[in-house]
Scaffold this motif. Structure first.
Motif, PDB file in Angstrom:
ATOM      1  N   ILE A   1      -9.503  -5.458  -5.485  1.00 31.73           N
ATOM      2  CA  ILE A   1      -9.070  -6.516  -4.567  1.00 31.73           C
ATOM      3  C   ILE A   1      -8.728  -7.804  -5.306  1.00 31.73           C
ATOM      4  O   ILE A   1      -9.453  -8.237  -6.207  1.00 31.73           O
ATOM      5  N   GLU A   2      -7.606  -8.392  -4.931  1.00 34.11           N
ATOM      6  CA  GLU A   2      -7.265  -9.740  -5.391  1.00 34.11           C
ATOM      7  C   GLU A   2      -7.466 -10.662  -4.205  1.00 34.11           C
ATOM      8  O   GLU A   2      -7.002 -10.361  -3.110  1.00 34.11           O
ATOM      9  N   CYS A   3      -8.166 -11.755  -4.426  1.00 34.35           N
ATOM     10  CA  CYS A   3      -8.435 -12.664  -3.317  1.00 34.35           C
ATOM     11  C   CYS A   3      -7.969 -14.070  -3.680  1.00 34.35           C
ATOM     12  O   CYS A   3      -8.333 -14.596  -4.725  1.00 34.35           O
TER      13      CYS A   3
ATOM     14  N   SER B   1       9.392  -3.089  -3.962  1.00 35.52           N
ATOM     15  CA  SER B   1       8.774  -2.376  -5.068  1.00 35.52           C
ATOM     16  C   SER B   1       8.076  -3.424  -5.937  1.00 35.52           C
ATOM     17  O   SER B   1       8.442  -4.593  -5.956  1.00 35.52           O
ATOM     18  N   LYS B   2       7.046  -2.977  -6.615  1.00 37.84           N
ATOM     19  CA  LYS B   2       6.136  -3.905  -7.278  1.00 37.84           C
ATOM     20  C   LYS B   2       6.552  -4.129  -8.732  1.00 37.84           C
ATOM     21  O   LYS B   2       6.785  -3.183  -9.473  1.00 37.84           O
ATOM     22  N   GLU B   3       6.570  -5.403  -9.109  1.00 38.74           N
ATOM     23  CA  GLU B   3       6.869  -5.728 -10.503  1.00 38.74           C
ATOM     24  C   GLU B   3       5.671  -5.387 -11.392  1.00 38.74           C
ATOM     25  O   GLU B   3       4.538  -5.465 -10.954  1.00 38.74           O
TER      26      GLU B   3
ATOM     27  N   SER C   1      -0.868   1.268  -4.364  1.00 42.26           N
ATOM     28  CA  SER C   1      -0.039   0.389  -3.534  1.00 42.26           C
ATOM     29  C   SER C   1      -0.840  -0.896  -3.368  1.00 42.26           C
ATOM     30  O   SER C   1      -2.057  -0.905  -3.523  1.00 42.26           O
ATOM     31  N   GLU C   2      -0.135  -1.992  -3.075  1.00 43.60           N
ATOM     32  CA  GLU C   2      -0.819  -3.263  -2.885  1.00 43.60           C
ATOM     33  C   GLU C   2      -0.452  -3.788  -1.502  1.00 43.60           C
ATOM     34  O   GLU C   2       0.717  -4.053  -1.236  1.00 43.60           O
ATOM     35  N   THR C   3      -1.445  -3.911  -0.615  1.00 39.29           N
ATOM     36  CA  THR C   3      -1.177  -4.450   0.722  1.00 39.29           C
ATOM     37  C   THR C   3      -1.632  -5.899   0.734  1.00 39.29           C
ATOM     38  O   THR C   3      -2.797  -6.197   0.479  1.00 39.29           O
ATOM     39  N   LYS C   4      -0.676  -6.784   1.002  1.00 40.10           N
ATOM     40  CA  LYS C   4      -0.927  -8.210   0.752  1.00 40.10           C
ATOM     41  C   LYS C   4      -1.293  -9.018   1.991  1.00 40.10           C
ATOM     42  O   LYS C   4      -0.969  -8.648   3.108  1.00 40.10           O
ATOM     43  N   ASN C   5      -1.960 -10.142   1.722  1.00 37.19           N
ATOM     44  CA  ASN C   5      -2.189 -11.193   2.719  1.00 37.19           C
ATOM     45  C   ASN C   5      -2.996 -10.778   3.940  1.00 37.19           C
ATOM     46  O   ASN C   5      -2.665 -11.135   5.058  1.00 37.19           O
TER      47      ASN C   5
END
Ligand code: ADP
Ligand code: MG
Length: 493
Positions: A18-20, A272-274, A221-225
């Protein structure tokens, strides 16, 4: 059974990191003197040449943001780095006018933290924090439905953020939720952020992958916000199942950024993710590195408030159960540190105050949606009511009534006893008065009185009830019991 086995879902091993993003509560922005209190401001009113990224504009680092980040380091189980620096992260987006974000890439202010998380099933787990770095937030784009244009608001551009990155060590949505909650608690108690999730003061990006073989990672995958604990949980469950479905159909998971549709409980592909090299990071020449000396480190360390784990220990020692303790820690957006000091005076205060929080204040706040209770007023109310209860001037029932009146009025009463008297809540303790009532009740109820004299103690309750009635509930029941027993010649229990 291997540890991994309990985590397997449909034959796959889920992994979550997780990124917070935590908004630091500074008065001004990270690199300019414009106000950071953007919540109620009209769009594009809190901006200057730096937020616009005009050519030649020179950013200047806000020392307060550095101080708050240093404090956060302790709350993440580590110390701030003595040397850290800023880098430019390039990407093109309408809400980022200068074409790059000033962030920390190679040498962040926080490295190698760890925190213990507490799951709802009563278990605990330690999670490693890879790093946490300072960065500026971007502006905000809105896309009005049906319109052929988008709107950009730069009020948020330049807001100081601390991005906290976890190791990929979480394996269920429940663990992820407990982790998010613990970060929220720690940032709240460290006093570095307003931690209002609804207003986006903390936002979570969840990275999810699944793999048949627990010793290798799948594609993430990264689900943001995500801005609620519930959406963290639901988005992860959705992603785990979506990815397994794909793999089961012989397809591949692509590395991408996804968004969360809260009303439909699903994630959707955004872009797509960098990879890091796509951002063309390089050191920012405008901002000198941050060098923290011993004095600064000692100073910030001494300013740290009591953190959640220490409160937990103190509250457990006073005999409160896990659920009560977590409720007390979570309750209220701001850290109720003075209040917890009141609660933790001794076992009696712990028991009575927590009972009032859970059975009076929380229901009160629920009923009065949006009510904001000033902490000082609240603490005065609690300790005032507590004093009256301790002196026997207030029954436990009337204590709750008085507390509700105080919470509702939100006034700092100098004389809470007078207020209780005005509301007819003070308990009658005067022995002579109580004896008069007891005697008249005995005279009016000869049969039950005789039963008690003959050893049928059950009837005492009936007689005490009569006294309470004729005193309109104001007699102190314990005192009445005592006098009644004395009058009828039976010993105290
Ligand atoms: P980026 O900014 O490109 O997303 P970061 O290094 O900032 O990269 O964050 C990566 C996050 O993703 C970390 O929280 C890390 O633990 C997590 N992560 C990395 N690989 C995986 C994976 N295979 N599955 C799940 N999470 C992962
Ligand atoms: Mg990321």
């Amino acid at each position: 059974m291997k540890v991994e086995d309990k985590y397997m879902v449909r034959g796959y091993y889920p992994t979550i990191g997780i990124e917070c993003h935590v908004q630091l509560k500074t008065k001004t922005k990270l690199f300019s003197s414009v106000s950071n209190e953007a919540r109620d401001a009209l769009p594009n009113t809190l901006i200057n040449h730096i937020c616009y990224g005009l050519p030649g504009a020179l950013p200047k680092l806000n020392g307060e943001a550095v101080r708050l980040a240093a404090k956060a380091a302790y709350a993440l189980g580590t110390e701030p780095q003595r040397f850290s620096k800023f880098d430019r992260k390039h990407y093109f987006y309408p809400d980022l006018p200068k074409g790059y974000q000033i962030s920390q890439f190679e040498q962040p202010i926080i490295l190698d933290g760890k925190i213990t998380i507490y799951l709802e099933d009563g278990t605990e787990k330690t999670v490693a924090i890879t790093r946490a770095h300072l960065e500026e937030d971007a502006g905000k784009s809105t896309h009005p439905t049906g319109a052929d244009y988008s709107l950009v608001d730069l009020n948020r551009a330049g807001t100081p953020l601390l991005e906290i990155v976890s190791e990929p060590e979480l394996h269920t949505s429940a663990e992820a939720k407990a982790y998010a909650k613990e970060l929220w608690l720690r940032m709240k108690y460290a006093g570095v952020s307003d931690v209002d999730l609804y207003h986006g003061n903390m936002r979570f990006d969840v990275n999810v992958s699944v793999s048949k073989d627990p010793s290798t990672f799948g594609t993430r995958s990264e689900t943001k916000n995500l801005n609620s604990f519930r959406s963290v949980e639901k988005a992860i469950d959705y992603e785990i199942n979506r990815q397994i479905d794909l793999l089961e159909q012989g397809e591949k998971v692509v590395q991408e950024t996804r968004g969360w549709l809260d009303d439909q409980l699903k994630t959707v592909s955004q872009r797509s993710k960098e990879d890091a090299h796509d951002y063309r990071y390089f050191p920012d020449p405008d901002i000198p590195p941050i060098v923290l000396d011993d004095d600064f480190i000692e100073q910030t360390k001494s300013e740290i408030f009591t953190l959640p784990d220490e409160w937990r220990q103190r509250l457990f020692k006073l005999g409160l159960d896990k659920q009560t303790v977590e409720t007390l820690l979570e309750f209220q957006v701001e850290a109720p540190t003075d209040f917890l000091s009141l609660i933790t005076q001794d076992e009696k205060t712990a028991k009575i105050y927590s009972n009032w929080v859970i059975n009076t204040e929380i229901p009160f706040v629920r009923e009065h949606q949006g009510v904001i209770i000033n902490e000082q007023t609240r603490n005065n109310a609690y300790s005032g009511v507590y004093t009256l209860v301790s002196n026997g001037k207030l029954s436990s029932n009337n204590a709750k009534i008085l507390l509700e009146i105080l919470l509702e009025n939100q006034v700092d009463y100098k004389d809470i006893e007078q207020l209780a008297a005005d509301h007819n809540l003070i308990q009658e303790n005067d022995t002579a008065t109580l004896e008069l009532i007891v005697d008249s009740v005995i005279a009016d109820n000869p049969k039950p009185a005789e039963d008690v004299r003959n050893g049928e103690l059950k009837a005492i309750g009936f007689l005490v009830g009569k006294v309470m009635q004729s005193s309109k509930g104001k007699a102190n029941p314990a005192e009445v019991q005592k006098i009644m027993r004395k009058r009828l010649g039976v010993s105290d229990e």
